[in-house]
Each structure stands twice: as C-alpha cells, then as structure tokens.
Design a protein around this motif. Structure first.
Motif, PDB file in Angstrom:
ATOM      1  N   ALA A  51      -5.189 -45.773  15.751  1.00 23.47           N
ATOM      2  CA  ALA A  51      -5.489 -44.342  15.916  1.00 23.47           C
ATOM      3  C   ALA A  51      -4.874 -43.614  14.733  1.00 23.47           C
ATOM      4  O   ALA A  51      -3.688 -43.754  14.478  1.00 23.47           O
ATOM      5  CB  ALA A  51      -4.915 -43.817  17.225  1.00 23.47           C
ATOM      6  N   PRO A  52      -5.644 -42.850  13.982  1.00 23.43           N
ATOM      7  CA  PRO A  52      -5.091 -42.182  12.805  1.00 23.43           C
ATOM      8  C   PRO A  52      -4.049 -41.145  13.198  1.00 23.43           C
ATOM      9  O   PRO A  52      -4.200 -40.444  14.207  1.00 23.43           O
ATOM     10  CB  PRO A  52      -6.319 -41.500  12.188  1.00 23.43           C
ATOM     11  N   PRO A  53      -2.938 -41.070  12.461  1.00 26.33           N
ATOM     12  CA  PRO A  53      -1.921 -40.059  12.762  1.00 26.33           C
ATOM     13  C   PRO A  53      -2.501 -38.652  12.653  1.00 26.33           C
ATOM     14  O   PRO A  53      -3.438 -38.408  11.893  1.00 26.33           O
ATOM     15  CB  PRO A  53      -0.859 -40.298  11.669  1.00 26.33           C
ATOM     16  N   ALA A  54      -1.955 -37.730  13.437  1.00 26.62           N
ATOM     17  CA  ALA A  54      -2.426 -36.345  13.418  1.00 26.62           C
ATOM     18  C   ALA A  54      -1.299 -35.435  12.957  1.00 26.62           C
ATOM     19  O   ALA A  54      -0.127 -35.728  13.128  1.00 26.62           O
ATOM     20  CB  ALA A  54      -2.897 -35.935  14.806  1.00 26.62           C
ATOM     21  N   ALA A  55      -1.669 -34.313  12.342  1.00 24.38           N
ATOM     22  CA  ALA A  55      -0.670 -33.352  11.891  1.00 24.38           C
ATOM     23  C   ALA A  55      -0.065 -32.597  13.061  1.00 24.38           C
ATOM     24  O   ALA A  55       1.040 -32.069  12.963  1.00 24.38           O
ATOM     25  CB  ALA A  55      -1.303 -32.380  10.907  1.00 24.38           C
ATOM     26  N   GLY A  56      -0.794 -32.517  14.176  1.00 25.40           N
ATOM     27  CA  GLY A  56      -0.304 -31.836  15.364  1.00 25.40           C
ATOM     28  C   GLY A  56      -0.525 -32.705  16.577  1.00 25.40           C
ATOM     29  O   GLY A  56      -0.843 -33.892  16.467  1.00 25.40           O
ATOM     30  N   LEU A  57      -0.352 -32.139  17.750  1.00 20.92           N
ATOM     31  CA  LEU A  57      -0.565 -32.903  18.964  1.00 20.92           C
ATOM     32  C   LEU A  57      -2.043 -33.252  19.112  1.00 20.92           C
ATOM     33  O   LEU A  57      -2.921 -32.434  18.870  1.00 20.92           O
ATOM     34  CB  LEU A  57      -0.100 -32.116  20.192  1.00 20.92           C
ATOM     35  N   ARG A  58      -2.314 -34.472  19.554  1.00 20.18           N
ATOM     36  CA  ARG A  58      -3.676 -34.916  19.808  1.00 20.18           C
ATOM     37  C   ARG A  58      -4.102 -34.583  21.236  1.00 20.18           C
ATOM     38  O   ARG A  58      -5.292 -34.447  21.516  1.00 20.18           O
ATOM     39  CB  ARG A  58      -3.783 -36.433  19.596  1.00 20.18           C
ATOM     40  N   PHE A  59      -3.137 -34.500  22.150  1.00 22.72           N
ATOM     41  CA  PHE A  59      -3.460 -34.195  23.540  1.00 22.72           C
ATOM     42  C   PHE A  59      -2.301 -33.452  24.190  1.00 22.72           C
ATOM     43  O   PHE A  59      -1.147 -33.554  23.760  1.00 22.72           O
ATOM     44  CB  PHE A  59      -3.782 -35.477  24.326  1.00 22.72           C
ATOM     45  N   VAL A  60      -2.626 -32.684  25.200  1.00 22.04           N
ATOM     46  CA  VAL A  60      -1.648 -31.937  25.991  1.00 22.04           C
ATOM     47  C   VAL A  60      -1.906 -32.259  27.448  1.00 22.04           C
ATOM     48  O   VAL A  60      -3.004 -31.998  27.963  1.00 22.04           O
ATOM     49  CB  VAL A  60      -1.770 -30.415  25.751  1.00 22.04           C
ATOM     50  N   GLY A  61      -0.917 -32.836  28.116  1.00 22.49           N
ATOM     51  CA  GLY A  61      -1.049 -33.132  29.533  1.00 22.49           C
ATOM     52  C   GLY A  61      -0.779 -31.895  30.364  1.00 22.49           C
ATOM     53  O   GLY A  61       0.257 -31.246  30.212  1.00 22.49           O
ATOM     54  N   ALA A 112      10.655 -26.516  20.352  1.00 26.59           N
ATOM     55  CA  ALA A 112      10.363 -27.717  21.137  1.00 26.59           C
ATOM     56  C   ALA A 112       9.101 -28.401  20.628  1.00 26.59           C
ATOM     57  O   ALA A 112       9.035 -29.637  20.543  1.00 26.59           O
ATOM     58  CB  ALA A 112      10.212 -27.352  22.615  1.00 26.59           C
ATOM     59  N   ALA A 113       8.087 -27.610  20.272  1.00 21.66           N
ATOM     60  CA  ALA A 113       6.852 -28.177  19.745  1.00 21.66           C
ATOM     61  C   ALA A 113       7.097 -28.856  18.399  1.00 21.66           C
ATOM     62  O   ALA A 113       6.568 -29.946  18.133  1.00 21.66           O
ATOM     63  CB  ALA A 113       5.790 -27.090  19.604  1.00 21.66           C
ATOM     64  N   ALA A 114       7.904 -28.226  17.560  1.00 21.96           N
ATOM     65  CA  ALA A 114       8.218 -28.825  16.264  1.00 21.96           C
ATOM     66  C   ALA A 114       8.974 -30.136  16.444  1.00 21.96           C
ATOM     67  O   ALA A 114       8.767 -31.092  15.681  1.00 21.96           O
ATOM     68  CB  ALA A 114       9.030 -27.844  15.420  1.00 21.96           C
ATOM     69  N   ARG A 115       9.827 -30.193  17.458  1.00 23.88           N
ATOM     70  CA  ARG A 115      10.574 -31.431  17.714  1.00 23.88           C
ATOM     71  C   ARG A 115       9.626 -32.549  18.136  1.00 23.88           C
ATOM     72  O   ARG A 115       9.800 -33.712  17.736  1.00 23.88           O
ATOM     73  CB  ARG A 115      11.630 -31.180  18.795  1.00 23.88           C
ATOM     74  N   LEU A 116       8.628 -32.235  18.943  1.00 21.34           N
ATOM     75  CA  LEU A 116       7.644 -33.251  19.329  1.00 21.34           C
ATOM     76  C   LEU A 116       6.998 -33.861  18.090  1.00 21.34           C
ATOM     77  O   LEU A 116       6.882 -35.087  17.970  1.00 21.34           O
ATOM     78  CB  LEU A 116       6.568 -32.635  20.223  1.00 21.34           C
ATOM     79  N   ALA A 137      -1.236 -25.940  24.114  1.00 22.20           N
ATOM     80  CA  ALA A 137      -2.660 -25.935  23.771  1.00 22.20           C
ATOM     81  C   ALA A 137      -2.982 -24.799  22.811  1.00 22.20           C
ATOM     82  O   ALA A 137      -3.847 -24.923  21.939  1.00 22.20           O
ATOM     83  CB  ALA A 137      -3.515 -25.826  25.030  1.00 22.20           C
ATOM     84  N   GLY A 138      -2.276 -23.676  22.947  1.00 24.27           N
ATOM     85  CA  GLY A 138      -2.480 -22.566  22.029  1.00 24.27           C
ATOM     86  C   GLY A 138      -1.972 -22.878  20.630  1.00 24.27           C
ATOM     87  O   GLY A 138      -2.589 -22.469  19.632  1.00 24.27           O
ATOM     88  N   ARG A 139      -0.869 -23.602  20.532  1.00 23.89           N
ATOM     89  CA  ARG A 139      -0.312 -23.958  19.235  1.00 23.89           C
ATOM     90  C   ARG A 139      -1.120 -25.047  18.541  1.00 23.89           C
ATOM     91  O   ARG A 139      -1.117 -25.143  17.314  1.00 23.89           O
ATOM     92  CB  ARG A 139       1.142 -24.417  19.394  1.00 23.89           C
ATOM     93  N   PHE A 140      -1.775 -25.880  19.340  1.00 23.83           N
ATOM     94  CA  PHE A 140      -2.530 -27.010  18.788  1.00 23.83           C
ATOM     95  C   PHE A 140      -3.964 -26.936  19.309  1.00 23.83           C
ATOM     96  O   PHE A 140      -4.341 -27.621  20.262  1.00 23.83           O
ATOM     97  CB  PHE A 140      -1.869 -28.331  19.172  1.00 23.83           C
ATOM     98  N   PRO A 141      -4.775 -26.082  18.692  1.00 23.05           N
ATOM     99  CA  PRO A 141      -6.104 -25.786  19.236  1.00 23.05           C
ATOM    100  C   PRO A 141      -7.074 -26.958  19.209  1.00 23.05           C
ATOM    101  O   PRO A 141      -8.106 -26.897  19.874  1.00 23.05           O
ATOM    102  CB  PRO A 141      -6.596 -24.637  18.343  1.00 23.05           C
ATOM    103  N   ASP A 142      -6.758 -28.012  18.460  1.00 20.73           N
ATOM    104  CA  ASP A 142      -7.641 -29.181  18.441  1.00 20.73           C
ATOM    105  C   ASP A 142      -7.236 -30.235  19.458  1.00 20.73           C
ATOM    106  O   ASP A 142      -7.902 -31.268  19.586  1.00 20.73           O
ATOM    107  CB  ASP A 142      -7.650 -29.806  17.037  1.00 20.73           C
ATOM    108  N   ALA A 143      -6.150 -30.000  20.184  1.00 21.47           N
ATOM    109  CA  ALA A 143      -5.653 -30.993  21.142  1.00 21.47           C
ATOM    110  C   ALA A 143      -6.527 -31.032  22.389  1.00 21.47           C
ATOM    111  O   ALA A 143      -6.936 -29.986  22.916  1.00 21.47           O
ATOM    112  CB  ALA A 143      -4.215 -30.685  21.525  1.00 21.47           C
TER     113      ALA A 143
END
Length: 266
Positions: A51-61, A112-116, A137-143
C-alpha cells in the motif's frame, strides 16, 4: 497497584481472545511487503499487500468499539496500513494519553493529528478516536471514513461490551482508580455519548448506552457524505474494505479476531 493493573488488563484481553497489548507494538512501515515475516508470530504479523504511503490519514474510524474493530485492524495491517486502535496505540508511549485527553478537553486535535502522522499511522479505529472522527475527517478530506457495525445489531453490540467489561466490574478498586487509558476511554464515552461504563450494570445506564450506539451511528451516516463512508460489517470480508480503499484483496482468509457474540463472525 501497577502490577495488579497490568495483570488485570492482560487477563481482560486474554479472556476476550486477544493478545496482550505488547503483542500489538506498532512496526514501522516495511520497505517490502514481506518485511514483517521474520517478526514474532501474531495476528498482526501477516504477509502484507503493498500500500503506497500517504501524506495524511488514509482512513478514519468512526465506530464504537466491539464492532469488529480488532478484525478490521488486522485486515488493514495485511493491506499494508497501520492503525491507531484504542489502547493498542495509546499504550505505545506515556505521553499519548495526556496528548489525546488534552485534545478532547480543548477541541483542538492539531497536535494529536500531527503525532499520528509522525508515528507513521495510516488511520484510526475504536475508542476514544471514534469521537474525533469529525475533526480528523475534516483535517484529512481524502480519508475514507469507516463505520464498522456489529452484525448482531445494538443488542449484539451491548452483549459484547458487557462481557468485555465484566472483569473490570469485578474489581471495585480498578473502577475507582482505573489506568490512564481506561479512564480516558470511559470518560470520553460518558461525556460524548452518555454511556457510563463504570455504572453499566445499572439497567438505566445500559439502556442509555444502547440508545447512544443507535443515535451515534445514525449521526455518522447523516454527517459523512456517502462517497466517503464505508458502513462495514466484517462478516462481509475483504471485498467492501478493499474496494473502498482501492487495494487488491489478499488471497489469505480474512482475520476474524476477538469473536464474542458472532452473527456471521466479528
């Protein structure tokens, strides 16, 4: 107290069919899919799909715990994606609980998001992170937003929650003075959803928790655009998850872990 807490926590996890938290130490993203093969055997030590690395979160549970999130965590790991799953992540460093408690208290999830991202995490699952789904989800709109659901509905979910927490209720001293991780999860669940696990033996509280589950899931479905939302029953296996993430399905069997009250598997 510390040794007793560790023993109780391990007993709770093992009684639920889940390895102790130490078995879930987060590996760094492997350079090749087979890089974890030489590591210790365990539910997360599986052959990975690239899975290619992403610059931000790929998913939000966005889902409550006890809805198949452990199985989803293991499945995502096989897909090459690392999850911050509840205690499995919060136990990795002593500053994580204060960091996330501060985020929930202030409403500012930037640090906290930056730490993730700094920890190499691809997404979040389970409590307490579910209650930050809007902010993340707002910070990572492609997640992709993943809403796991218990195959037994709200009653099946509550039976799983009740049975999982029963060992805690057997220890009044633990309820009065829980570990920092347990305290954070319980406090956020009480404050954000009105479900007070410390008092969940009270029928009125149990009813409130079931209402919270139903209302919360309805809110997620009403809030998140359908194009971003995966309403996911782990009984459905690889297909929906891989399709939503745009990844090929592994040839291996889907990992069904921590099964307590299955209706087709959790």
């Amino acid at each position: 107290r510390g040794a007793a807490i560790v023993t109780l926590a391990a007993a709770v996890l093992l009684s639920a069919g889940v390895p102790s938290a130490s078995a879930f130490a987060l590996p760094r993203r492997p350079a090749e899919p087979a890089a974890l093969a030489a590591g210790p055997a365990g539910p997360l030590q599986q052959t990975l799909v690239a899975a290619p690395p992403a610059a931000g979160l790929r998913f939000v549970g966005a889902a409550f715990g006890k809805t198949g999130t452990v199985s989803t965590e293991a499945a995502l790991h096989q897909l090459g994606l690392l999850s911050a799953h509840g205690a499995h992540y919060l136990l990795q460093a002593p500053d994580l609980v204060p960091l996330w408690r501060g985020a929930f208290d202030s409403g500012d999830f930037g640090e906290a998001a930056a730490r993730l991202i700094g920890d190499g995490i691809d997404g979040t699952l389970d409590f307490p992170f579910a209650f930050a789904y809007k902010e993340l989800a707002g910070r990572f709109p492609d997640a992709l937003v993943i809403l796991t659901v218990h195959p037994g509905g709200v009653e099946g979910w509550w039976r799983s929650m009740y049975d999982f927490h029963a060992p805690y209720w057997a220890s009044p001293s633990f309820l009065a003075d829980p570990t920092p991780v347990a305290a954070l999860v319980w406090d956020v669940l009480r404050d954000r959803a009105g479900c007070d696990i410390r008092r969940a033996k009270d029928p009125e509280v149990a009813d409130a928790c079931k209402r919270a589950y139903t209302a919360y899931h309805a809110e997620v479905e009403a809030t998140v655009p359908s194009a971003r939302l995966l309403r996911y029953n782990v009984s459905d296996g690889w297909g929906p998850l891989c399709a939503a993430l745009g990844l090929p399905a592994p040839a291996t069997e889907f990992p069904h872990l921590n099964v307590q009250h299955p209706v087709g598997g959790v």
